[in-house]
Design a protein around this motif. Structure first.
Motif, PDB file in Angstrom:
ATOM      1  N   PRO A 286      40.448 -19.178  23.072  1.00 18.08           N
ATOM      2  CA  PRO A 286      40.627 -19.821  21.760  1.00 18.08           C
ATOM      3  C   PRO A 286      39.300 -20.186  21.093  1.00 18.08           C
ATOM      4  N   ALA A 287      38.250 -20.386  21.883  1.00 17.40           N
ATOM      5  CA  ALA A 287      36.931 -20.698  21.322  1.00 17.40           C
ATOM      6  C   ALA A 287      36.155 -19.443  20.932  1.00 17.40           C
ATOM      7  N   GLY A 288      36.736 -18.262  21.165  1.00 15.19           N
ATOM      8  CA  GLY A 288      36.084 -17.016  20.782  1.00 15.19           C
ATOM      9  C   GLY A 288      35.180 -16.413  21.825  1.00 15.19           C
ATOM     10  N   VAL A 289      35.216 -16.912  23.056  1.00 17.19           N
ATOM     11  CA  VAL A 289      34.398 -16.369  24.136  1.00 17.19           C
ATOM     12  C   VAL A 289      35.090 -15.149  24.737  1.00 17.19           C
ATOM     13  N   TRP A 290      34.340 -14.066  24.873  1.00 14.04           N
ATOM     14  CA  TRP A 290      34.857 -12.844  25.486  1.00 14.04           C
ATOM     15  C   TRP A 290      34.605 -12.895  26.993  1.00 14.04           C
ATOM     16  N   VAL A 291      35.651 -12.696  27.774  1.00 13.18           N
ATOM     17  CA  VAL A 291      35.564 -12.714  29.241  1.00 13.18           C
ATOM     18  C   VAL A 291      35.998 -11.344  29.749  1.00 13.18           C
ATOM     19  N   MET A 292      35.099 -10.672  30.474  1.00  8.94           N
ATOM     20  CA  MET A 292      35.401  -9.329  30.975  1.00  8.94           C
ATOM     21  C   MET A 292      36.194  -9.399  32.275  1.00  8.94           C
ATOM     22  N   PHE A 293      37.293  -8.667  32.310  1.00  7.67           N
ATOM     23  CA  PHE A 293      38.082  -8.544  33.530  1.00  7.67           C
ATOM     24  C   PHE A 293      37.674  -7.307  34.332  1.00  7.67           C
ATOM     25  N   GLU A 294      37.555  -6.178  33.649  1.00 11.24           N
ATOM     26  CA  GLU A 294      37.275  -4.934  34.368  1.00 11.24           C
ATOM     27  C   GLU A 294      36.918  -3.836  33.390  1.00 11.24           C
ATOM     28  N   CYS A 295      36.485  -2.710  33.939  1.00  9.80           N
ATOM     29  CA  CYS A 295      36.273  -1.497  33.160  1.00  9.80           C
ATOM     30  C   CYS A 295      36.864  -0.324  33.931  1.00  9.80           C
ATOM     31  N   ASN A 296      37.621   0.500  33.244  1.00 10.39           N
ATOM     32  CA  ASN A 296      38.125   1.737  33.838  1.00 10.39           C
ATOM     33  C   ASN A 296      37.307   2.885  33.258  1.00 10.39           C
ATOM     34  N   PRO A 297      36.442   3.517  34.050  1.00 12.34           N
ATOM     35  CA  PRO A 297      35.601   4.595  33.521  1.00 12.34           C
ATOM     36  C   PRO A 297      36.390   5.833  33.096  1.00 12.34           C
ATOM     37  N   SER A 298      37.643   5.943  33.539  1.00 11.59           N
ATOM     38  CA  SER A 298      38.510   7.042  33.109  1.00 11.59           C
ATOM     39  C   SER A 298      39.753   6.496  32.419  1.00 11.59           C
ATOM     40  N   GLY A 299      39.606   5.353  31.766  1.00  9.90           N
ATOM     41  CA  GLY A 299      40.764   4.670  31.206  1.00  9.90           C
ATOM     42  C   GLY A 299      41.465   5.447  30.114  1.00  9.90           C
ATOM     43  N   GLU A 300      42.767   5.186  29.991  1.00  8.59           N
ATOM     44  CA  GLU A 300      43.557   5.814  28.936  1.00  8.59           C
ATOM     45  C   GLU A 300      43.197   5.194  27.590  1.00  8.59           C
ATOM     46  N   TRP A 301      43.212   6.005  26.560  1.00  8.29           N
ATOM     47  CA  TRP A 301      42.851   5.503  25.234  1.00  8.29           C
ATOM     48  C   TRP A 301      43.693   6.128  24.119  1.00  8.29           C
ATOM     49  N   SER A 302      44.460   7.156  24.406  1.00  9.15           N
ATOM     50  CA  SER A 302      45.202   7.837  23.333  1.00  9.15           C
ATOM     51  C   SER A 302      46.187   6.890  22.654  1.00  9.15           C
ATOM     52  N   TRP A 303      46.820   6.001  23.413  1.00  9.71           N
ATOM     53  CA  TRP A 303      47.771   5.069  22.824  1.00  9.71           C
ATOM     54  C   TRP A 303      47.087   4.072  21.907  1.00  9.71           C
ATOM     55  N   ILE A 304      45.830   3.696  22.244  1.00  7.99           N
ATOM     56  CA  ILE A 304      45.068   2.812  21.366  1.00  7.99           C
ATOM     57  C   ILE A 304      44.772   3.520  20.050  1.00  7.99           C
ATOM     58  N   GLN A 305      44.350   4.769  20.119  1.00  7.82           N
ATOM     59  CA  GLN A 305      44.084   5.525  18.893  1.00  7.82           C
ATOM     60  C   GLN A 305      45.350   5.650  18.056  1.00  7.82           C
ATOM     61  N   ASN A 306      46.468   5.936  18.706  1.00  5.09           N
ATOM     62  CA  ASN A 306      47.727   6.099  17.983  1.00  5.09           C
ATOM     63  C   ASN A 306      48.173   4.803  17.317  1.00  5.09           C
ATOM     64  N   ARG A 307      47.913   3.667  17.972  1.00  4.61           N
ATOM     65  CA  ARG A 307      48.357   2.380  17.440  1.00  4.61           C
ATOM     66  C   ARG A 307      47.431   1.830  16.364  1.00  4.61           C
ATOM     67  N   THR A 308      46.145   2.138  16.443  1.00  4.98           N
ATOM     68  CA  THR A 308      45.168   1.504  15.559  1.00  4.98           C
ATOM     69  C   THR A 308      44.497   2.453  14.584  1.00  4.98           C
ATOM     70  N   GLY A 309      44.531   3.751  14.866  1.00  5.32           N
ATOM     71  CA  GLY A 309      43.803   4.700  14.041  1.00  5.32           C
ATOM     72  C   GLY A 309      42.326   4.792  14.361  1.00  5.32           C
ATOM     73  N   LEU A 310      41.858   4.090  15.384  1.00  6.27           N
ATOM     74  CA  LEU A 310      40.451   4.178  15.764  1.00  6.27           C
ATOM     75  C   LEU A 310      40.109   5.614  16.173  1.00  6.27           C
ATOM     76  N   PRO A 311      39.010   6.181  15.671  1.00  2.00           N
ATOM     77  CA  PRO A 311      38.706   7.612  15.869  1.00  2.00           C
ATOM     78  C   PRO A 311      38.033   7.905  17.215  1.00  2.00           C
ATOM     79  N   ILE A 312      38.695   7.548  18.297  1.00  2.00           N
ATOM     80  CA  ILE A 312      38.091   7.696  19.622  1.00  2.00           C
ATOM     81  C   ILE A 312      37.916   9.168  19.985  1.00  2.00           C
ATOM     82  N   ALA A 313      38.961   9.969  19.771  1.00  2.00           N
ATOM     83  CA  ALA A 313      38.891  11.391  20.129  1.00  2.00           C
ATOM     84  C   ALA A 313      37.762  12.094  19.378  1.00  2.00           C
ATOM     85  N   ALA A 314      37.598  11.763  18.108  1.00  2.00           N
ATOM     86  CA  ALA A 314      36.558  12.410  17.315  1.00  2.00           C
ATOM     87  C   ALA A 314      35.176  12.110  17.885  1.00  2.00           C
TER      88      ALA A 314
END
Length: 325
Positions: A286-314
């Protein structure tokens, strides 16, 4: 008309059904970059390899029934969890296992030897994917991380919960579903822990306990090279507020901005592991602090692009098309 970029083909090494790879291949096609997509699981039964080493890189041909490439012309490799090579089933043991090992050493070893851009090299990807190694590197680069315990000791788990003094969660140390005898596949969600219910079952395997991070929302931060795509994930159910993967129907999405300190920490983290791609999970308090949980170096992202329009594939396609300078 799109101009053909100079350079050779891009190898897309993945399983047969991969929506993310489909999007990248489409983007490479728009750029008129030649592509050979294949699954290593088809080698050597329906793929052929013949390469020769004389002085510098290996040279020769990798081919399937539809296409072929000269490996010395490859500009980049996009590698996304393909199956392992598999020789014909008619070969009896112990030669069957031995031959599979030879196929893997020949094909993957040859690919490793290509002096090209990788997204991501599998041995680096594997090293970076382990949560115990991720969190200290994140903290060393200035990222906030949750207080954590890995243990097989029930008493240590109870003491950790009491020392935290607030809510605690237990989560898997690595991804992957449960494979049931009837063929079903189910996930293992993050769940809140009642210290009074911790029992001797903790001793059966390694467990990851973490302090609960109060959050206004979560962020899936997809990074391609130095470009960052932040998708805010807002949970609309109690289950999704603990683990958004447990209730996708309750999620809404928005495009967010990455604070400068988080950007610097993430780039340092990727440089440490020599990665050009990573899918990071953050909680935003709530105070705006970003806390990292993990990173997936082969993580899925197509659903994020489909939901947000972010041009990840490009951007992935652009990184692969440019290749190594």
């Amino acid at each position: 008309m799109t101009k053909l970029l100079s350079g050779g083909p891009v190898l897309v090494v993945t399983k047969e059904l991969d929506p993310a790879a489909d999007l990248v291949v489409d983007e490479l096609t728009i750029r008129r970059v030649p592509v050979m997509r294949f699954d290593m699981g088809d080698f050597p039964r329906s793929m052929a390899l013949s390469v020769e080493h004389v002085a510098a890189p290996w040279s020769g041909v990798l081919a399937d029934e539809y296409r072929s490439v000269r490996l010395e012309e490859v500009r980049a490799v996009y590698y996304r969890r393909p199956r392992l090579p598999a020789v014909c089933e008619q070969l009896a043991e112990p030669h069957h296992t031995w031959a599979n090992e030879q196929a893997l050493a020949g094909l993957l070893g040859m690919l490793y030897a290509l002096p090209v851009t990788w997204v991501n090299r599998p041995e680096v990807d594997g090293m970076a994917s382990h949560k115990p190694g991720q969190l200290p590197v994140a903290a060393a680069h200035g990222l906030h991380t949750p207080r954590s315990l890995i243990t097989t000791d029930p008493e240590a788990a109870r003491k950790f919960c009491h020392a935290v003094g607030g809510r605690v969660v237990c989560k898997p140390l690595m991804g992957g579903p449960l494979e049931h005898p009837d063929g079903r596949r189910t996930g293992v969600p993050t769940h809140l822990v009642d210290p009074d219910t911790i029992d001797d079952s903790v001793s059966l395997t390694a467990h990851l306990f973490q302090e609960w991070i109060a959050k206004s929302h979560e962020v899936r931060l997809t990074v391609v090279g130095t470009e960052m795509f932040a998708a805010e994930i807002h949970a609309g159910s109690d289950a999704a507020r603990v683990d958004w993967r447990s209730d996708y129907d309750a999620l809404t999405y928005d495009v967010g901005k990455v604070p400068n300190d988080v950007r610097a920490g993430v780039l340092g983290w990727l440089e440490h592991f020599r990665l050009d791609f990573g899918a990071f999970d953050f909680a935003v308090t709530p105070a705006g602090v970003w806390v990292m949980f993990e990173c997936n170096p082969s993580g899925e992202w197509s659903w994020i692009q489909n939901r947000t329009g972010l041009p990840i594939a490009a951007h992935i396609a652009g990184l692969l098309a440019r290749g190594r300078p």
